[in-house]
Structure formats: C-alpha cells, structure tokens
Design a protein around this motif. Structure first.
Motif, PDB file in Angstrom:
ATOM      1  N   ASP A 153       0.922  -1.189  -0.061  1.00 33.11           N
ATOM      2  CA  ASP A 153      -0.040   0.089   0.058  1.00 33.11           C
ATOM      3  C   ASP A 153       0.997   1.444   0.001  1.00 33.11           C
ATOM      4  O   ASP A 153       0.412   2.361   0.189  1.00 33.11           O
ATOM      5  N   ARG A 154       2.116   0.945  -0.270  1.00 32.62           N
ATOM      6  CA  ARG A 154       3.261   2.308  -0.354  1.00 32.62           C
ATOM      7  C   ARG A 154       4.188   2.138  -1.519  1.00 32.62           C
ATOM      8  O   ARG A 154       4.568   0.868  -1.437  1.00 32.62           O
ATOM      9  N   ALA A 155       4.387   3.006  -2.181  1.00 32.67           N
ATOM     10  CA  ALA A 155       5.458   2.798  -3.346  1.00 32.67           C
ATOM     11  C   ALA A 155       6.195   3.907  -3.229  1.00 32.67           C
ATOM     12  O   ALA A 155       5.806   5.223  -2.916  1.00 32.67           O
ATOM     13  N   MET A 156       7.425   3.810  -3.861  1.00 32.71           N
ATOM     14  CA  MET A 156       8.315   4.964  -3.852  1.00 32.71           C
ATOM     15  C   MET A 156       9.312   4.701  -5.013  1.00 32.71           C
ATOM     16  O   MET A 156       9.601   3.478  -5.391  1.00 32.71           O
ATOM     17  N   VAL A 157       9.666   6.039  -5.860  1.00 31.76           N
ATOM     18  CA  VAL A 157      10.847   5.875  -6.877  1.00 31.76           C
ATOM     19  C   VAL A 157      11.762   6.741  -6.634  1.00 31.76           C
ATOM     20  O   VAL A 157      11.210   8.187  -6.209  1.00 31.76           O
ATOM     21  N   GLU A 158      12.927   6.602  -6.889  1.00 29.91           N
ATOM     22  CA  GLU A 158      13.749   7.620  -6.627  1.00 29.91           C
ATOM     23  C   GLU A 158      14.729   7.454  -8.165  1.00 29.91           C
ATOM     24  O   GLU A 158      15.221   6.491  -8.467  1.00 29.91           O
ATOM     25  N   LEU A 159      15.285   8.912  -8.526  1.00 30.49           N
ATOM     26  CA  LEU A 159      15.896   8.894  -9.725  1.00 30.49           C
ATOM     27  C   LEU A 159      17.029   9.626  -9.620  1.00 30.49           C
ATOM     28  O   LEU A 159      16.841  11.009  -8.894  1.00 30.49           O
ATOM     29  N   ARG A 160      18.306   9.536 -10.158  1.00 30.85           N
ATOM     30  CA  ARG A 160      19.286  10.341  -9.943  1.00 30.85           C
ATOM     31  C   ARG A 160      20.019  10.405 -11.229  1.00 30.85           C
ATOM     32  O   ARG A 160      20.243   9.502 -12.119  1.00 30.85           O
ATOM     33  N   PHE A 161      20.442  11.640 -11.803  1.00 33.41           N
ATOM     34  CA  PHE A 161      20.940  11.762 -12.962  1.00 33.41           C
ATOM     35  C   PHE A 161      21.618  13.294 -13.160  1.00 33.41           C
ATOM     36  O   PHE A 161      21.420  14.109 -12.010  1.00 33.41           O
ATOM     37  N   ASP A 162      22.474  13.458 -13.940  1.00 30.57           N
ATOM     38  CA  ASP A 162      23.188  14.894 -14.238  1.00 30.57           C
ATOM     39  C   ASP A 162      22.320  15.671 -15.097  1.00 30.57           C
ATOM     40  O   ASP A 162      22.292  15.211 -16.358  1.00 30.57           O
ATOM     41  N   HIS A 163      21.870  16.867 -14.788  1.00 35.14           N
ATOM     42  CA  HIS A 163      21.288  17.717 -15.877  1.00 35.14           C
ATOM     43  C   HIS A 163      22.244  18.636 -16.345  1.00 35.14           C
ATOM     44  O   HIS A 163      22.944  19.350 -15.667  1.00 35.14           O
ATOM     45  N   LEU A 164      22.604  18.440 -17.601  1.00 34.93           N
ATOM     46  CA  LEU A 164      23.360  19.571 -18.324  1.00 34.93           C
ATOM     47  C   LEU A 164      22.931  20.780 -18.732  1.00 34.93           C
ATOM     48  O   LEU A 164      21.754  20.603 -19.531  1.00 34.93           O
ATOM     49  N   VAL A 165      23.251  21.936 -18.603  1.00 37.61           N
ATOM     50  CA  VAL A 165      22.788  23.191 -18.858  1.00 37.61           C
ATOM     51  C   VAL A 165      23.779  23.913 -19.620  1.00 37.61           C
ATOM     52  O   VAL A 165      24.929  24.125 -19.012  1.00 37.61           O
ATOM     53  N   ARG A 166      23.414  24.765 -20.682  1.00 39.48           N
ATOM     54  CA  ARG A 166      24.488  25.418 -21.142  1.00 39.48           C
ATOM     55  C   ARG A 166      24.167  26.902 -20.398  1.00 39.48           C
ATOM     56  O   ARG A 166      23.289  27.541 -20.593  1.00 39.48           O
TER      57      ARG A 166
END
Length: 305
Positions: A97-110
C-alpha cells in the motif's frame, strides 16, 4: 512455472518497509529550456512495501517493466511519476500500500559567460524522490550547486597586511595619486590575498503537490542568484575579472551561504520544506567548513549535518 515468491512461505514472517530494485539503468527525458526534450542516463530505485508478513516476496520484474515503459513513454513530471507509482501499487494490490521511486541523473545546462559572448556546459547532479501511500503523494527534489567562497576573515587579514606594506613603502609625507596607483598594480603592493575555495550547496526541497513540472533550473537559478558566485564554464580574461569582482563583493563564511539560501527558498511558494547544506572545502585547513539550515516546519526535514 513455479512462483516461489508467492507460493512459498518465509522462514521468518514479518512486514518489510521497502522491497524492490536499486540502481536500475535507464534514460530519462526532461523538457528542455526552449521547448525541446533532453535525454540523459539515470539510476532508478523502485520500491514497494510488503505489508503481508506471511508472503515471501514481491514481483520485482513488474517494477522493472513499469519503470521501463513509463520512462520511455514521456518526459518525467510529477504527474508521470504519480502514474508510475500507481502502477506499482496496482500490480501489487494484495501485497503493498506504499510505493517509492528515486531517480538520480546529471542535468546538463548551457550557461553564458559573465561578460563575453562565450557559453559552456555545466552539470548539476539532481535527485528526484516520489512516494505514494494510498492517495497521499509526496515529491522531493535535490540538487548540488558548485560555487566559490572567499573567506571574510582572510580578506580582512590580507587588507591589514596591504596597509602595513603601504606604510613601509610610503613612510611619510604626501603621496601622489599616480604613485599609489602604480603601487597598487604591483605584486609588492598587493602582497596578500584572501583564500577562496570551490564549495558545494546541497539543496533538498519538498515540493507542493500541485506543481506541474520539476523546477530544476528555477531552483538552481534561485540558489546561484542568492550566492552570487557560481563556478563558470568558458571564460576569457574579462569573465575571470568579473568573477574576481563577484568574489570580492560576496565574502562568505559557510554560515552566510546557508542563510542566503534559506532566505531565497523561504520566498518560493512551490517549496513546502527545505534543507540546505553549505560545504566550503577550505584551502587553509584539511577539513571542510559546513553549515546546515532548514525551513523549520513541524514534521519536516531535520537538521542533521
């Protein structure tokens, strides 16, 4: 084929807070700064709880397939992560009855240079964490921002040494402005400089549930605007000189940096709670100077260092 996870009983019964898959490799798509879509590799953690103590395990492959399908279908957003978590729970209706998602990434910006027309790429490590318990949806985002910090104490001590050197070089009588100007342009005149160091701002925020998009660049711009001295990419001499001026006009202890970020985030209505950590990797000491600030809401982020 036999399904041991469902059919077999555990040797020791008990409820589990989280069960799932960690460090899944997958690309994620984000809305670009000018309306396009940018794709970047990410690491994903996907979990549900297991509230039935007599069941041995969950269906991990279902979590993986949901992650793969959702991330391939559309850019990530609060709404898309909520749908992903709903699928986690629907596919484990009798178990979780409980869920979780985690995302990790590098965000490239000019990013544009301070003065010249040059631009360059800058990478911001980003983390997203979404949880769904029954119908309660929570969303957190964290980002690391690198900036320069110049020690106010060191600057004051350097100024004192420069004053003492001036008295030695000009022991008495009147001094022409031209002579002082020449002296200021020599290494003998500016014989001491304050110490500066590359520094990290680690910012974690809890977002209001009604936000439509992840305000990654808005958050970065808000923090960099508060600190004033974000590290640069492509620079010419005029950019380096402008950066030196910014450092001189924004002398900061780690306490100053944490309070600047605290003030900036308090003004953002999209942010329900926050925790900021300013880490100055000192050039004077072999250890770091660290300050932590939180919003201070009841039941919110704690002040652990």
């Amino acid at each position: 084929m036999p399904d041991i996870a469902c059919e077999a009983r555990p040797a020791a019964a008990g409820q589990l807070a989280w069960v799932g898959m960690g460090e899944i490799d997958a690309p994620v798509s984000l809305p670009g700064p000018e309306g396009g879509i940018a794709s970047t590799p990410a690491r994903i953690n996907a979990f549900v709880n297991l509230h039935r103590p007599e069941v041995r395990g969950i269906h991990m492959s279902r979590l993986y397939l949901h992650v793969d399908r959702h991330l391939a279908a559309e850019p990530i957003s609060p709404a898309s992560l909520r749908r992903l978590l709903r699928d986690f729970l629907d596919s484990h209706a009798e178990l979780s009855d409980r869920a979780m998602v985690e995302l990790r990434f590098d965000h490239l910006v000019r990013r544009k240079a301070l003065v010249s027309d040059n631009t360059g790429w800058k990478s911001y490590p980003v983390g997203l964490r979404a949880t769904l318990e029954r119908n309660a949806f929570e969303l957190e985002m964290d980002v690391r921002i690198t900036y320069s910090s110049t020690c106010p104490c060191s600057a004051a001590l350097a100024r004192q040494l420069i004053q003492e050197q001036f008295r030695r070089d000009f022991p008495g009588g009147e001094v022409s402005a031209e002579a002082v100007l020449r002296w200021l342009g020599t290494e003998q005149g500016i014989l001491a400089t304050p110490h500066s160091q590359r520094s990290h701002a680690d910012v974690r925020v809890r977002l209001a549930p009604q936000v439509a998009d992840f305000p990654i660049i808005d958050l970065v711009d808000r923090i960099e605007g508060a600190l004033k001295t974000p590290v640069q990419t492509a620079v010419k001499r005029e950019d380096e000189q402008a950066f030196a001026r910014l450092n001189g006009q924004n002398l900061m202890f780690c306490e100053d940096a944490a309070r600047r970020m605290q003030q900036a985030l308090n003004a953002d209505e999209r942010i329900l709670d926050f925790r900021v950590r300013a880490s100055h990797f000192e050039s004077l000491h072999p250890h770091d100077a660290v300050a932590v600030a939180v919003k201070g809401v009841a039941g919110g982020f704690g002040p652990s260092a």
